[in-house]
Design a protein around this motif. Structure first.
Motif: not given
Length: 169
Positions: A3-9, A17-20, A22-28, A161-162
């Motif tokens: 639930t923590k908002t990521m601060d991409l900046g 990188f890993w927060k994005y 892992i879900p992308s790999i799981a989706s594939m 949207d993070g």
């Protein structure tokens, strides 16, 4: 779900990188598992000729996927740049444009494919033996391709949207 908002900046790049990733790999992996399960169920439940029909239709679905993915990823880059510049209204406009464009392209793919269903089934390699099964499977894909395409676009927008975990769901 995180639930923590990521601060991409400001957050650490490896963490982002890993927060994005892992879900992308799981989706594939889920999509790959779907295709394997679909193949097993069709082959065992209906037979090898039905599996041949399914395998002829998959490249069309993947081609549509590629077109919509290219469109939505390109728009996602533009939206990300606008969000970083705090141009929220412009980012919303780009999202609206890509959403409508995706819907229009998907409807055109669907309508054209359904109108030329017989010709399309022969064009992708259907023989007389599996022609009927190819048409049946292809028509189901074409009826639902609009939702498949919109899911791709919405998934990229949610990731933008993070919230990559929500995009996975």
């Amino acid at each position: 779900m995180d639930t923590k908002t990521m601060d991409l900046g400001n957050d650490k790049i490896s963490t982002i990188f890993w927060k994005y990733a892992i879900p992308s790999i799981a989706s594939m992996l889920i999509m790959a598992a779907y295709f394997v399960a679909d193949g097993i169920i069709v082959a065992r439940g209906v037979g090898s000729t039905a599996l041949a029909a399914v395998n002829l239709c998959i490249p069309l679905m993947m081609g549509t996927n590629a077109v919509i993915l290219a469109l939505s990823l390109g728009a996602s880059i533009i939206i990300s740049i606008m969000l970083a510049r705090k141009k929220y209204k412009d980012a919303n406009n780009v999202f609206s444009i890509v959403f409508v464009t995706t819907a229009v392209i998907a409807v055109l793919f669907s309508a054209t494919g359904l109108f030329f269903l017989e010709e399309l089934s022969y064009a992708i390699g259907a023989t007389e033996e599996i022609h009927g099964m190819v048409q049946t499977y292809l028509s189901v894909i074409l009826y639902f391709i609009v939702f498949f395409c919109l899911q791709i676009t919405l998934s990229n927008a949610v990731r933008n949207d993070g919230n990559p975990n929500l995009a996975l769901l």
